[in-house]
Motif scaffolding. Structure first.
Motif, PDB file in Angstrom:
ATOM      1  N   THR A  56      76.489 -19.340 107.520  1.00  0.00           N
ATOM      2  CA  THR A  56      77.358 -19.864 108.571  1.00  0.00           C
ATOM      3  C   THR A  56      78.833 -19.501 108.342  1.00  0.00           C
ATOM      4  OG1 THR A  56      77.483 -21.985 107.401  1.00  0.00           O
ATOM      5  CG2 THR A  56      75.805 -21.762 109.119  1.00  0.00           C
ATOM      6  N   PHE A  57      79.081 -18.578 107.419  1.00  0.00           N
ATOM      7  CA  PHE A  57      80.416 -18.041 107.152  1.00  0.00           C
ATOM      8  C   PHE A  57      81.400 -19.078 106.630  1.00  0.00           C
ATOM      9  CE2 PHE A  57      78.439 -15.037 109.995  1.00  0.00           C
ATOM     10  CZ  PHE A  57      78.774 -13.810 109.436  1.00  0.00           C
ATOM     11  N   VAL A  58      80.896 -20.119 105.985  1.00  0.00           N
ATOM     12  CA  VAL A  58      81.779 -21.025 105.247  1.00  0.00           C
ATOM     13  C   VAL A  58      82.243 -20.279 103.995  1.00  0.00           C
ATOM     14  CG1 VAL A  58      81.894 -23.170 103.930  1.00  0.00           C
ATOM     15  CG2 VAL A  58      80.647 -23.095 106.098  1.00  0.00           C
ATOM     16  N   ARG A 254      48.612 -11.762  83.019  1.00  0.00           N
ATOM     17  CA  ARG A 254      49.165 -13.048  82.586  1.00  0.00           C
ATOM     18  C   ARG A 254      48.624 -14.164  83.473  1.00  0.00           C
ATOM     19  NH1 ARG A 254      54.687 -12.755  80.170  1.00  0.00           N
ATOM     20  NH2 ARG A 254      54.995 -14.780  81.179  1.00  0.00           N
ATOM     21  N   ASP A 255      48.660 -15.371  82.947  1.00  0.00           N
ATOM     22  CA  ASP A 255      48.283 -16.519  83.772  1.00  0.00           C
ATOM     23  C   ASP A 255      49.307 -16.746  84.887  1.00  0.00           C
ATOM     24  OD1 ASP A 255      46.018 -17.002  82.276  1.00  0.00           O
ATOM     25  OD2 ASP A 255      47.027 -18.413  80.939  1.00  0.00           O
ATOM     26  N   SER A 256      50.573 -16.519  84.567  1.00  0.00           N
ATOM     27  CA  SER A 256      51.620 -16.738  85.564  1.00  0.00           C
ATOM     28  C   SER A 256      52.900 -16.054  85.111  1.00  0.00           C
ATOM     29  CB  SER A 256      51.882 -18.237  85.763  1.00  0.00           C
ATOM     30  OG  SER A 256      52.386 -18.808  84.561  1.00  0.00           O
ATOM     31  N   VAL A 257      53.811 -15.905  86.049  1.00  0.00           N
ATOM     32  CA  VAL A 257      55.174 -15.445  85.779  1.00  0.00           C
ATOM     33  C   VAL A 257      56.100 -16.517  86.338  1.00  0.00           C
ATOM     34  CG1 VAL A 257      56.954 -13.742  86.371  1.00  0.00           C
ATOM     35  CG2 VAL A 257      54.646 -12.980  85.772  1.00  0.00           C
ATOM     36  N   PRO A 258      57.033 -17.045  85.549  1.00  0.00           N
ATOM     37  CA  PRO A 258      57.877 -18.143  86.034  1.00  0.00           C
ATOM     38  C   PRO A 258      58.784 -17.716  87.183  1.00  0.00           C
ATOM     39  CG  PRO A 258      58.598 -17.381  83.863  1.00  0.00           C
ATOM     40  CD  PRO A 258      57.304 -16.706  84.136  1.00  0.00           C
ATOM     41  N   VAL A 259      58.997 -18.668  88.092  1.00  0.00           N
ATOM     42  CA  VAL A 259      59.852 -18.454  89.259  1.00  0.00           C
ATOM     43  C   VAL A 259      60.877 -19.578  89.310  1.00  0.00           C
ATOM     44  CG1 VAL A 259      59.951 -18.360  91.782  1.00  0.00           C
ATOM     45  CG2 VAL A 259      57.994 -17.375  90.575  1.00  0.00           C
ATOM     46  N   ASP A 260      62.144 -19.233  89.506  1.00  0.00           N
ATOM     47  CA  ASP A 260      63.143 -20.278  89.737  1.00  0.00           C
ATOM     48  C   ASP A 260      64.225 -19.758  90.670  1.00  0.00           C
ATOM     49  OD1 ASP A 260      65.830 -19.939  87.693  1.00  0.00           O
ATOM     50  OD2 ASP A 260      64.087 -18.704  87.270  1.00  0.00           O
ATOM     51  N   GLU A 261      64.962 -20.673  91.250  1.00  0.00           N
ATOM     52  CA  GLU A 261      66.043 -20.301  92.161  1.00  0.00           C
ATOM     53  C   GLU A 261      67.301 -20.021  91.356  1.00  0.00           C
ATOM     54  OE1 GLU A 261      66.877 -21.344  96.691  1.00  0.00           O
ATOM     55  OE2 GLU A 261      66.694 -23.081  95.394  1.00  0.00           O
ATOM     56  N   VAL A 262      68.040 -18.996  91.759  1.00  0.00           N
ATOM     57  CA  VAL A 262      69.268 -18.666  91.046  1.00  0.00           C
ATOM     58  C   VAL A 262      70.276 -19.795  91.214  1.00  0.00           C
ATOM     59  CG1 VAL A 262      69.003 -16.180  91.258  1.00  0.00           C
ATOM     60  CG2 VAL A 262      70.260 -17.425  93.011  1.00  0.00           C
ATOM     61  N   GLY A 263      71.204 -19.865  90.279  1.00  0.00           N
ATOM     62  CA  GLY A 263      72.272 -20.837  90.380  1.00  0.00           C
ATOM     63  C   GLY A 263      73.238 -20.484  91.498  1.00  0.00           C
ATOM     64  N   ALA A 264      74.090 -21.434  91.814  1.00  0.00           N
ATOM     65  CA  ALA A 264      75.018 -21.255  92.926  1.00  0.00           C
ATOM     66  C   ALA A 264      75.977 -20.098  92.695  1.00  0.00           C
ATOM     67  CB  ALA A 264      75.794 -22.548  93.148  1.00  0.00           C
ATOM     68  N   ALA A 265      76.399 -19.873  91.448  1.00  0.00           N
ATOM     69  CA  ALA A 265      77.394 -18.830  91.182  1.00  0.00           C
ATOM     70  C   ALA A 265      76.853 -17.437  91.486  1.00  0.00           C
ATOM     71  CB  ALA A 265      77.865 -18.910  89.734  1.00  0.00           C
ATOM     72  N   ILE A 266      75.601 -17.177  91.127  1.00  0.00           N
ATOM     73  CA  ILE A 266      74.996 -15.884  91.451  1.00  0.00           C
ATOM     74  C   ILE A 266      74.632 -15.850  92.930  1.00  0.00           C
ATOM     75  CG2 ILE A 266      73.038 -14.353  91.036  1.00  0.00           C
ATOM     76  CD1 ILE A 266      72.966 -15.390  88.171  1.00  0.00           C
ATOM     77  N   GLY A 267      74.080 -16.943  93.432  1.00  0.00           N
ATOM     78  CA  GLY A 267      73.675 -17.003  94.827  1.00  0.00           C
ATOM     79  C   GLY A 267      74.815 -16.705  95.785  1.00  0.00           C
ATOM     80  N   ALA A 268      76.021 -17.078  95.406  1.00  0.00           N
ATOM     81  CA  ALA A 268      77.183 -16.840  96.264  1.00  0.00           C
ATOM     82  C   ALA A 268      77.425 -15.359  96.497  1.00  0.00           C
ATOM     83  CB  ALA A 268      78.428 -17.476  95.644  1.00  0.00           C
ATOM     84  N   HIS A 269      76.934 -14.507  95.612  1.00  0.00           N
ATOM     85  CA  HIS A 269      77.190 -13.069  95.725  1.00  0.00           C
ATOM     86  C   HIS A 269      76.005 -12.276  96.257  1.00  0.00           C
ATOM     87  CE1 HIS A 269      81.087 -13.466  93.821  1.00  0.00           C
ATOM     88  NE2 HIS A 269      80.527 -14.162  92.850  1.00  0.00           N
ATOM     89  N   VAL A 270      74.777 -12.759  96.048  1.00  0.00           N
ATOM     90  CA  VAL A 270      73.615 -11.979  96.474  1.00  0.00           C
ATOM     91  C   VAL A 270      73.130 -12.360  97.864  1.00  0.00           C
ATOM     92  CG1 VAL A 270      72.864 -11.479  94.132  1.00  0.00           C
ATOM     93  CG2 VAL A 270      72.010 -13.538  95.270  1.00  0.00           C
ATOM     94  N   GLY A 271      73.326 -13.606  98.254  1.00  0.00           N
ATOM     95  CA  GLY A 271      72.958 -14.052  99.587  1.00  0.00           C
ATOM     96  C   GLY A 271      71.510 -14.484  99.719  1.00  0.00           C
ATOM     97  N   PRO A 272      71.220 -15.213 100.787  1.00  0.00           N
ATOM     98  CA  PRO A 272      69.857 -15.697 101.034  1.00  0.00           C
ATOM     99  C   PRO A 272      68.871 -14.530 101.141  1.00  0.00           C
ATOM    100  CG  PRO A 272      71.432 -16.738 102.525  1.00  0.00           C
ATOM    101  CD  PRO A 272      72.163 -15.633 101.833  1.00  0.00           C
ATOM    102  N   GLY A 273      67.661 -14.753 100.637  1.00  0.00           N
ATOM    103  CA  GLY A 273      66.620 -13.734 100.716  1.00  0.00           C
ATOM    104  C   GLY A 273      66.465 -12.899  99.463  1.00  0.00           C
ATOM    105  N   MET A 274      67.427 -12.981  98.553  1.00  0.00           N
ATOM    106  CA  MET A 274      67.352 -12.189  97.333  1.00  0.00           C
ATOM    107  C   MET A 274      66.134 -12.571  96.487  1.00  0.00           C
ATOM    108  SD  MET A 274      67.791 -12.094  93.796  1.00  0.00           S
ATOM    109  CE  MET A 274      68.539 -13.641  93.425  1.00  0.00           C
ATOM    110  N   VAL A 275      65.475 -11.551  95.930  1.00  0.00           N
ATOM    111  CA  VAL A 275      64.424 -11.742  94.936  1.00  0.00           C
ATOM    112  C   VAL A 275      64.708 -10.773  93.797  1.00  0.00           C
ATOM    113  CG1 VAL A 275      61.956 -11.562  94.420  1.00  0.00           C
ATOM    114  CG2 VAL A 275      62.704 -12.429  96.648  1.00  0.00           C
TER     115      VAL A 275
END
Length: 282
Positions: A56-58, A254-275
């Motif tokens: 939303t361009f905040v 492997r049984d699994s590979v861990p998944v987590d959401e990036v922190g706000a500091a990285i998220g601010a630069h990569v944007g929604p949808g990043m994997v």
């Protein structure tokens, strides 16, 4: 308190429980959302809030911890019995965090060895974890520093982003590259090279881009001779991240590979949808 203390910053994506178990102190980066400033990890600013603000361009920006932030942690560790500190941080080419740590090190009552991991996200966390493992194995401060440096140098980071626009806003890629990518509907796969975000491949569709992300991650694992750590991160894209992690687990046995959401500091630069996928050899 171990004689060698380990410090990192919140870009490392270390879970609180993992940091406590490995006795790693985490110093938060600052996240500026509109007119308000928060410590990363604060319950008052989440990755979902960052994703919504970007969409939303905040105005969203980040800043390093201050030297005083680091110094207070170094002094506390010294008072607790540490003889030396190894402070492992995100790439100095992407943040001034290492500079703040070095300024604090000059005032610390005990020696502080600042390691530029040349990584972001889980790459920083894995490097700090390697440092802790070397310490716990009885290594001296030189061994601990070397373990963190080796981890940072050998880590592979692969990022899929929906658009380069958010990296452009943060000055991580040039305007020309972002405009060309948008005009051609390119789905870029990025990596970290020499401590900076760099283009790796361009793929025409999201499905193909994610397939290449998985293939490149598997290739990085296959190059690891003595084991590895791997993790998937995302911003506002959990379903796709879990799909990627499931495919990787199947291909890697492997049984699994861990998944987590990036922190706000990285998220601010990569944007929604990043994997992203991070692989660090042991």
């Amino acid at each position: 308190m171990p004689s060698v203390a380990i410090v990192t910053d919140s870009s490392s994506s270390l879970a609180v429980a993992d940091a406590e178990r490995e006795q790693i102190r985490v110093v938060p980066l600052k996240v500026v959302l509109g007119a308000d400033t928060y410590d990363e990890g604060s319950p008052h600013v989440t990755a979902d809030m960052i994703a919504e603000a970007l969409a939303t361009f905040v105005p969203v920006s980040t800043s390093r911890p201050t030297p005083d932030d680091f110094l207070s942690v170094y002094e506390e560790l010294a008072a607790g019995g540490a003889d030396a500190i190894v402070s492992v941080h995100l790439s100095a080419k992407m943040s001034g965090t290492c500079d703040s740590a070095r300024l604090a090190a000059d005032r610390s009552p005990i020696p502080v060895f600042v390691v530029d991991s040349r990584q972001v996200g889980l790459g920083v966390g894995f490097a700090a974890g390697r440092a802790a493992a070397a310490r716990d194995a009885g290594g001296d401060v030189d061994d601990v520093v070397a373990a963190a440096e080796r981890a940072g140098e050998s880590t592979t980071v692969l990022l899929y982003v929906d658009t380069l626009e958010y990296l452009r806003r943060g000055g991580r890629v040039g305007s020309a590259a972002a405009l060309i990518g948008s005009a051609l509907a390119v789905k870029p796969i990025l990596t970290l090279a020499d401590g900076k975000v760099a283009p790796l491949e361009r793929v025409r569709t999201t499905a193909r881009a994610l397939g290449r992300l998985e293939a490149l991650a598997v290739a990085a694992v296959e190059a690891c001779e003595d084991g590895y750590d791997v993790g998937v991160q995302h911003l506002a894209n959990r379903a796709v991240a879990e799909q990627v992690a499931g495919h990787l687990a199947e291909q890697l046995g492997r049984d699994s590979v861990p998944v987590d959401e990036v922190g706000a500091a990285i998220g601010a630069h990569v944007g929604p949808g990043m994997v992203s996928v991070t692989v660090t050899p042991r």
